[in-house]
Design a protein around this motif. Sequence first.
Motif, PDB file in Angstrom:
ATOM      1  N   LYS A   1       9.872  -6.070  38.612  1.00 49.81           N
ATOM      2  CA  LYS A   1       8.660  -7.019  39.351  1.00 49.81           C
ATOM      3  C   LYS A   1       8.747  -6.574  40.728  1.00 49.81           C
ATOM      4  N   ARG A   2       7.108  -7.216  41.281  1.00 46.91           N
ATOM      5  CA  ARG A   2       7.529  -6.767  42.831  1.00 46.91           C
ATOM      6  C   ARG A   2       8.402  -7.183  43.777  1.00 46.91           C
TER       7      ARG A   2
ATOM      8  N   HIS B   1       7.978  -1.977  43.412  1.00 47.22           N
ATOM      9  CA  HIS B   1       8.882  -2.436  42.785  1.00 47.22           C
ATOM     10  C   HIS B   1      10.258  -2.441  42.466  1.00 47.22           C
TER      11      HIS B   1
ATOM     12  N   ALA C   1       6.292 -10.241  36.257  1.00 53.59           N
ATOM     13  CA  ALA C   1       5.638  -8.725  36.988  1.00 53.59           C
ATOM     14  C   ALA C   1       4.526  -9.872  38.197  1.00 53.59           C
TER      15      ALA C   1
ATOM     16  N   LYS D   1       7.031  -0.492  37.163  1.00 54.50           N
ATOM     17  CA  LYS D   1       6.159   0.298  37.786  1.00 54.50           C
ATOM     18  C   LYS D   1       5.030   1.169  36.811  1.00 54.50           C
TER      19      LYS D   1
ATOM     20  N   HIS E   1       3.056  -1.580  47.563  1.00 58.19           N
ATOM     21  CA  HIS E   1       3.662  -2.351  46.754  1.00 58.19           C
ATOM     22  C   HIS E   1       4.715  -1.967  46.166  1.00 58.19           C
TER      23      HIS E   1
END
Length: 260
Positions: free
Chosen positions: A228-229, A224, A25, A45, A222
């Motif tokens: 991961k992003r 998630h 991430a 997250k 952001h």
Amino acid sequence: MMVEPLLTARGIVKRYGRVTAIDHADFDLYPGEILAVIGDNGAGKSSLIKAISGAVRPDEGEIKLEGKPVHFASPMEARKAGIETVYQNLALSPALSIADNMFLGREIRKEGLVGKVFRTLDRPKMEKIARDKLSELGLMTIQNINQAVETLSGGQRQGVAVARAAAFGSKVIILDEPTAALGVKESRRVLELILDVRSRGIPIVLISHNMPHVFEVADRIHIHRLGKRLTVIRPKDYSMSDAVAFMTGAKPAPEDTVAA
């Protein structure tokens, strides 16, 4: 001139046995912004935020604060570096006073022998600082700094926790679901408090499931997904239903992550 992120994470991995909670991430927080972090339950997250705040040690990857690599062995180390986290359970001691809670773990002792040898607390100084900090953030609807935290409403408790984080010259404040247990009026006050803290130049990471709140206060979001992003969007460019569709995989996310 390009603005450099204040806090970054690259390639963060955290495994629990066969389960990969964080899967390479990335994360970027820019100076003076409110960055919302959203994601479905189980998206990872919370694990990412725990890695950034020192509550979890990543297996791989690098975290940098102000361009320098940091390795936090505990949340206390992250706090010393200027990363304050207000968790959902607030980590307040209900039976203690507001002033005692503000200084929990950072009590001020009296000067000289009385403080050093007998470890006597400088209560007047602690009460004055607590009162000043709460007044600065418009929270002096709380009349008595010595009243127990258990006598406060949910919104006032959240206010004390945020004020405590803002009071100690933090570089970053992370708020985990700050309005989750609050009614409409109290949620409104906490959102105002978040904007107030940001106006003092402290960037905020806001983890929330409440899309209207996210879209109201966040500068960037952001998203998630699967550890991961997935992408970063600006609220003005997308709708709430777009964000939910990206988050759940119902709609392909835009490829370019948005910088500052």
